[in-house]
Structures are given as structure tokens and as C-alpha cells.
Write a protein that holds these residues in place. Structure first.
Motif, PDB file in Angstrom:
ATOM      1  N   ARG A 100       0.833  -1.205   0.000  1.00 17.09           N
ATOM      2  CA  ARG A 100       0.000   0.000   0.000  1.00 17.09           C
ATOM      3  C   ARG A 100       0.858   1.241   0.000  1.00 17.09           C
ATOM      4  NH1 ARG A 100      -4.310  -0.509   4.511  1.00 17.09           N
ATOM      5  NH2 ARG A 100      -5.765   0.239   2.944  1.00 17.09           N
ATOM      6  N   ASN A 101       0.310   2.285  -0.564  1.00 17.19           N
ATOM      7  CA  ASN A 101       1.085   3.467  -0.836  1.00 17.19           C
ATOM      8  C   ASN A 101       0.185   4.690  -0.735  1.00 17.19           C
ATOM      9  OD1 ASN A 101       2.952   5.226  -2.000  1.00 17.19           O
ATOM     10  ND2 ASN A 101       3.811   3.518  -3.163  1.00 17.19           N
ATOM     11  N   LEU A 102       0.645   5.703  -0.041  1.00  8.81           N
ATOM     12  CA  LEU A 102      -0.108   6.950   0.064  1.00  8.81           C
ATOM     13  C   LEU A 102       0.856   8.099  -0.197  1.00  8.81           C
ATOM     14  CD1 LEU A 102      -2.802   8.440   1.309  1.00  8.81           C
ATOM     15  CD2 LEU A 102      -1.339   8.664   3.298  1.00  8.81           C
ATOM     16  N   VAL A 103       0.468   9.019  -1.062  1.00 14.54           N
ATOM     17  CA  VAL A 103       1.317  10.172  -1.343  1.00 14.54           C
ATOM     18  C   VAL A 103       0.552  11.446  -1.017  1.00 14.54           C
ATOM     19  CG1 VAL A 103       2.833  11.254  -3.027  1.00 14.54           C
ATOM     20  CG2 VAL A 103       2.248   8.870  -3.281  1.00 14.54           C
ATOM     21  N   VAL A 104       1.235  12.353  -0.339  1.00 12.96           N
ATOM     22  CA  VAL A 104       0.664  13.672  -0.043  1.00 12.96           C
ATOM     23  C   VAL A 104       1.446  14.694  -0.856  1.00 12.96           C
ATOM     24  CG1 VAL A 104       0.148  15.353   1.751  1.00 12.96           C
ATOM     25  CG2 VAL A 104       0.148  12.917   2.297  1.00 12.96           C
ATOM     26  N   VAL A 105       0.802  15.323  -1.812  1.00 10.06           N
ATOM     27  CA  VAL A 105       1.486  16.308  -2.653  1.00 10.06           C
ATOM     28  C   VAL A 105       0.924  17.699  -2.373  1.00 10.06           C
ATOM     29  CG1 VAL A 105       2.191  16.890  -4.994  1.00 10.06           C
ATOM     30  CG2 VAL A 105       1.602  14.541  -4.441  1.00 10.06           C
ATOM     31  N   PRO A 106       1.711  18.581  -1.767  1.00  9.26           N
ATOM     32  CA  PRO A 106       1.225  19.947  -1.560  1.00  9.26           C
ATOM     33  C   PRO A 106       1.061  20.656  -2.907  1.00  9.26           C
ATOM     34  CG  PRO A 106       3.200  19.477  -0.255  1.00  9.26           C
ATOM     35  CD  PRO A 106       3.048  18.368  -1.238  1.00  9.26           C
TER      36      PRO A 106
END
Lengths: 168, 514
Positions: A100-106
Motif C-alpha cells: 500500500r502506498n499513500l502520497v501527499v502532494v502539496p
């Protein structure tokens, strides 16, 4: 195990985040190439087994059939696991079933936004939006969006990125 | 601003027409032309499989005169092309950008904004050095081959241009390179070249230490093990010629070590208001200037064999530097340094760590283990994935940066200033999921440093992602301007060259090596 489950899923489900799913048509788009790749050797193996009459050769089509069944189970789950959420200051993208993978991109970190669709994507009516930051590591792509939603997201992201623009 | 210098008749996007175009130094073709010949010699020798007697035999058949003529012709062609290339290369500088035109068949015009400069290097390859020439490389963070390379300039001209560019990039205008009216923020009159920013040398790495550092490296170890193994084998089967098969491996390892040695020879780290100054190189001399706030992430690394000496290697991510062929040479802040020097380098990048007791925190970060001074470590169940190293896996979020340490054998500390976080990733494999663990990535610009916090408790990892996103946003909002001499509180005219941008003050520790 079940007692742990709630705490295990939580890091990928931050509070107050409403996940947007991607189009289920993406399942078709991903299964067609797989069906071709697996189907051709399957048929070839079966034909060879029938023509030669060697029972052992049936192992080949069987293996490819198993792979196909596995893909048919896995791909819908993978597509279902893809989600994105627009927050005030950043975009969240998650994906993956086993890994599983989660990315937070401002928004302020976005350098540019790509929308692309291959022939199969266009036929199925989906497009992919890819966000690029100055980092090559931030793999922020949302596949399987309806073209209108992809265009809306692209414009929205570009506008928000502009508003929160920062240097490197 | 742009409307002021765009004259009538200019197409939008064209460089302003009133620029002073300058050519690079006329000896450039001589220095460049040799490259063509060198490449040709290598190609020809490859045809003869590096067998000189074979080549000589062929030459005798064809006739030495013909061979000489052909060689002369090729050399003339090489120099002619280099001359043409020189004719086509010109550059200009104004207050906002540097412009470079080059290319013989495929013309290229490049404009690079000065406030986007990530670093300026002067490079002197051996041959250019003999002629007193220098290549000026201006890096502006745009992926592969994004630098503006001016080759070659006279040493003094390169120095002057570098100082000028840095002064302009910093927001101080001096107007030395164009004869337009001096900008309102000028601190010198027009025509006065920008003075070199005063610099203070902080660390000089002695050659002996670089050699010892290399000897204590994995390459040497591999060579040693190979040799011993091969000698034993050769003795066992009584076939001494067997040892010769090691030759290619030795050439490879030796070449790599030699490259490291010549690249890092005479390494000096200095501080100036323009940023961090690095000088190094035995044959090819390099001087790098990294302006303040351009370092995206720092890594301090200690291989096992360096531990008894307490030596560290300090490497950094700088946007634009990674995708180049000589990336390994340009992203090193200190090749081999003792702990005090390594921390000094870290301090140069990040003067304020945002903690009350930096010395204790950094001690804990470099060689500590377990949850000292507020470090959040992997939970004990992470031992299934990281048998002995799990208490080293830890992070600490200070007011200014995130510190991530890991590695029991090779100790590693990564420091990422909050405002330099690009995006944040959370990842979890099947095993981690079973154990309730997750890893957090801070995405940085491409480079040697890939910041990651390994095997955190899953809930803590989720919280870190959320908290770090908030910290990064706040830090970005309060980050200084790209033009580092121009503080946001002061009007541009008041920015004086006397005070360095992010006030460095005095380095920590009194007994600095000068």
C-alpha cells in the motif's frame, strides 16, 4: 487480528478525508493487455498439447490460466484501492492492495501536471493525471479518470498550484 | 520589469535586444579540438584492438605519409569545427537572466533566470588549466543537462562573472556587465565589478585522510578478499596464472578509487555570504558555490570501517545536480570528516536546528540508539524485519527540520529542512501490514539522499505524514525569498552586502580548524 485491523488500516485513511474512487472502466483497460499477453501462450500451449498428445504439455496452458484467474481477481481489487482526495492545501493519492502506498502532494510543490490517455484508454473513456514535483520520487499519478474529470482536476490543480506557488 | 527592457519590435520570449553579447575565450577551440582528436585516436586504436604493432604494420602498408596526412586532415577538421562552435557561442547577462547561444548545426538559445540559480561551479580540466582557462557552470534545476555552461573563460573573467552572477542572484545589483542605467537597488556605482564575497575556510581535508578513508572502504575490502581468495585458490591448484584473471577487477576497483581520490583531493569547505564554497580536485580543479537555501537534504554517513576513527561522509541533494555525468563529484559536502567537521557542515546548511540542545540531539542522532532526546523509534516488533537495527530506526521532528537516522552497521543520519519537503509518501508492504508497521518517505530532489523513516508503528507513521505536511506548509510560508540578500522585511535598497542572508553567526565549537 480483527482487533488490530482498525489500527492497521488507519494510516491510509486519515480522518476527515473523503476518497474519490476512479472509474471501474480502468479494470477493462488493464485486463485487455493482460488477456492478450496471457491468452496467446495459453492458446498456443493448448494447441500444442492437443496436437502432440503429450499430457504433460497441459501444464503450460494451466499455468497461464492460473495467472489469468489471479489477475482477474487482483486487478479489480487494485483499481478499487486507487483513490484520491483534494484537501485545502494538498492532494492525497493512495493505491495498492498488498503493497500500500499513500502520497501527499502539496499544491505549492507541483511543477507541472500531465494528462495522458492511450488508444485503449480513449476507447474506454478514461485518462490519467500525473503530478510532477521537483522530486522524481513522488510518484503521484491518478489513472482511470473520466476525461472530463481529468481536465477539471488538471485545471484545478494548476490553479491551486499557482496560488500556493513556492520555489524549490 | 520585463516590459521596461523589452524594446519595440521584440517578439515576446526573445531576449532583450540591448544586451552586450560576449564570446568565450578564443583559445577555447584549441582546448576543445583536442577532444575530437583524442576520441578519434581511441576509436582507431579500438579497430586495432589496442595492438600497436598491428597498427604500425597497417601504417607501413598504407604508407606513413598517407597516415600522417589523414591524421592532419582530421585534426584540421576537429579544430575547424571547434572554431566554428566557438564563433557561434556567445553569452550575455542582465539583471534577471543569463543568455547563452550556441550550436553549429542545431542552434540553441538558452535563458536561465538568475533567481533560480542552484549553484555556480568553476571547473578547470587539466588542459584548460594549463592555458589558464576555466569553465563556468551555472546550474538552474531543470532536470538533465539544465546547466548553462560557459567554456572557456579566462580564470579572472570566470571569477568576476561568478561573483557578479551571485551578487545579482542574491538581489544586489551592480551593473558591471551592462552599461544600462544602474538599478535602483545598486550598492555600487555602475561599472564597478561585484567584489568577491569574503570567505572563511572552515575545513580542509588532508590528502592522507582521503587515502585512509578510501583504504577503509568497501572497494578496498573487496579487492583484499578477492586477492586472498585467488592466491589461496592458485596455490591449491598450483596454477599461478590464475591470479592474472583478477586483473580486470583490479583495474575497475583501482580506477574507481583513483577517480574518488583525484576528485576529492585537497577538499576545502568554506563559508561566505554567497553560500557554501567547496574546492577540490587534483587534475581537474573544481570550485562550487551553493547559495543559501539551495540544499534540499543532507546525509551524514559512517561505514563500519570508519567508526573507530569516527569519520563521516557528508552528502547533499541540490536540485539539478543529480542528473549529470559528474554527479558523484558535485554532491559531496565533505568526503571524509571527523564528527566535529561533519556537524560543522550540517550547521552550514542548517544554522538553526530548532532544538534547545543541538549537541546532545546530534550525538543521539549520529551514534545513539533507542528513544533518547525525543526520538521516535521503530516499535520492538519491527525486529522481525530489522533484527538488530530497529532501535536505530528513528525520527525526530525539530522546529526546523526532520532528522531521520537508521543503520546499525553503516550509520546514517538524514536531515531535511521542513520547507524543502517536496511531497510525502507512506508505504506498507504485506509483512509490515501484518506487524502493524509502515515506512514514511520524504520526497526530495534527485540526488544521493533519499530520506526515509523505516518501520514506524503504523498509526505513528500516519500521524507523522499528517504532521509533516503541516510543518512543511508552515515552514514554506515563512521561508525566506529566493534572492537571499533580500530579506522580506527590508526594502531591496537597504540590503547590504555586509550581513550574510541567513545570519550564520559563529560556528558551534570554539576550536575550529582554520
Amino acid at each position: 487480528m480483527s482487533a488490530q485491523d482498525s489500527s492497521l488500516t488507519s494510516p491510509f485513511d486519515p480522518a476527515e478525508v473523503v476518497w474519490q474512487p476512479v472509474s471501474p472502466r480502468l479494470v477493462t483497460v488493464r485486463l485487455i493487455p493482460l488477456a492478450i499477453v496471457l491468452g496467446v501462450p495459453l492458446v498456443a500451449g493448448a494447441v500444442a498439447a492437443v496436437l502432440s498428445g503429450i499430457a504433460g504439455l497441459w501444464v503450460v496452458p494451466a499455468v497461464f490460466l492460473l495467472l489469468g484467474v489471479w489477475a482477474a481477481v487482483l486487478v479489480p481489487r487494485q483499481v478499487h484501492a486507487i483513490g484520491y482526495a483534494e484537501r485545502d492545501d494538498d492532494l492525497l493519492i493512495r493505491r495498492g492492495v498488498a503493497f500500500r502506498n499513500l502520497v501527499v502532494v502539496p499544491y505549492g510543490r507541483m511543477q507541472f501536471v500531465d494528462v495522458h490517455a492511450g488508444p485503449l484508454d480513449r476507447w474506454a473513456g478514461v485518462a490519467a493525471v500525473q503530478l510532477h514535483t521537483a522530486s522524481a520520487a513522488s510518484d503521484a499519478a491518478i489513472p482511470g479518470l473520466p476525461p472530463a474529470e481529468a481536465a477539471r482536476l488538471r485545471d484545478r490543480l494548476a490553479a491551486r498550484g499557482e496560488a500556493r506557488l513556492a520555489g524549490l | 520589469m520585463s516590459s521596461a527592457r523589452t524594446g519595440p519590435g521584440d517578439r515576446p520570449g526573445d531576449p532583450p535586444s540591448d544586451l552586450d553579447w560576449v564570446r568565450v575565450h578564443p583559445i577555447t577551440p584549441v582546448v576543445r579540438g583536442w577532444k575530437v582528436i583524442a576520441v578519434l585516436v581511441v576509436i582507431v586504436m579500438q579497430q586495432f584492438e589496442f595492438d600497436v604493432s598491428n597498427a604500425a604494420r597497417v601504417a607501413r602498408v598504407v604508407g606513413f605519409g598517407t597516415v600522417g596526412l589523414v591524421a592532419l586532415g582530421v585534426a584540421a577538421l576537429g579544430f575547424a569545427y571547434a572554431t566554428l562552435a566557438w564563433r557561434m557561442t556567445r553569452y550575455a547577462v542582465d539583471d534577471d537572466a543569463i543568455y547563452l547561444h550556441n550550436g553549429v548545426l542545431f542552434r540553441r538559445q538558452r535563458a536561465a533566470r538568475l533567481d533560480r540559480i542552484q549553484g555556480i561551479d568553476t571547473i578547470q580540466p587539466l588542459l584548460a588549466r594549463m592555458f589558464g582557462l576555466t569553465e563556468l557552470k551555472i546550474e538552474v534545476a531543470g532536470g538533465a543537462d539544465s546547466a548553462v555552461r560557459l567554456s572557456f573563460l579566462r580564470d579572472q573573467d570566470a571569477q568576476r562573472l561568478r561573483n557578479e552572477l551571485l551578487a545579482r542572484a542574491a538581489g544586489l545589483r551592480s551593473g558591471a556587465l551592462d552599461d544600462g542605467p544602474a538599478a535602483e537597488g545598486a550598492t555600487q556605482g555602475p561599472g564597478t565589478p561585484a567584489p568577491a564575497a569574503p570567505e572563511r575556510e572552515l575545513v580542509a581535508v588532508p590528502a592522507g585522510r582521503i587515502i585512509e578513508g578510501l583504504l577503509r572502504s568497501i572497494g578496498t575490502l573487496v579487492a583484499l578478499v578477492l586477492t586472498v581468495g585467488m592466491v589461496v585458490l592458485a596455490l591449491a591448484v598450483r596454477e599461478p596464472a590464475l591470479t592474472l584473471s583478477l586483473l580486470p577487477a583490479f583495474i575497475g576497483i583501482g580506477g574507481a578509487l583513483w577517480g574518488r581520490f583525484t576528485g576529492e583531493f585537497g577538499f576545502r569547505l568554506a563559508q561566505s555570504p554567497d553560500g557554501i564554497r567547496l574546492r577540490h580536485g587534483l587534475l581537474e580543479a573544481r570550485a562550487q558555490t551553493v547559495p543559501p537555501g539551495r540544499v534540499q537534504a543532507v546525509r551524514l554517513r559512517q561505514p563500519l570501517l570508519w567508526r573507530s576513527r569516527d569519520w563521516w561522509r557528508v552528502e547533499v541533494n541540490i536540485a539539478g545536480y543529480a542528473a549529470q555525468q559528474d554527479a558523484g563529484k558535485e554532491t559531496v559536502l565533505l568526503p571524509v570528516a571527523d564528527r566535529r567537521q561533519a556537524l560543522l557542515a550540517l550547521w552550514l546548511v542548517l544554522p538553526d536546528l530548532g532544538v534547545d540542545d543541538p549537541a546532545r540531539v546530534l550525538d543521539e542522532a549520529l551514534s545513539g540508539s533507542g528513544p533518547g532526546v525525543g526520538f521516535v523509534t521503530s516499535p520492538r516488533r519491527a525486529r522481525w524485519l530489522d533484527l538488530w537495527g530497529w532501535p536505530r530506526n528513528a525520527y525526530l521532528a525539530t522546529g526546523r527540520a526532520l532528522l531521520a537516522r537508521h543503520g546499525l552497521v553503516t550509520r546514517t543520519l538524514v536531515v531535511v529542512p521542513h520547507e524543502r519537503t517536496q511531497s510525502i509518501g507512506l508505504r506498507q508492504g504485506p509483512l509490515q501490514r501484518r506487524l502493524g508497521l509502515a515506512s514514511v518517505d520524504l520526497h526530495s530532489t534527485p540526488g544521493p539522499v533519499q530520506p526515509r523513516v523505516h518501520h514506524l508503528d503504523a498509526t505513528a507513521a500516519g500521524e507523522l505524514v499528517t504532521a509533516q505536511a503541516l510543518r512543511a506548509r508552515r515552514a514554506r510560508a515563512s521561508a525566506g525569498p529566493e534572492q537571499w540578500m533580500r530579506s522580506p522585511a527590508q526594502p531591496p535598497g537597504d540590503a547590504l552586502p555586509a550581513g550574510p542572508g541567513p545570519d550564520p553567526g559563529r560556528p558551534p565549537g570554539e576550536e575550529l580548524q582554520r
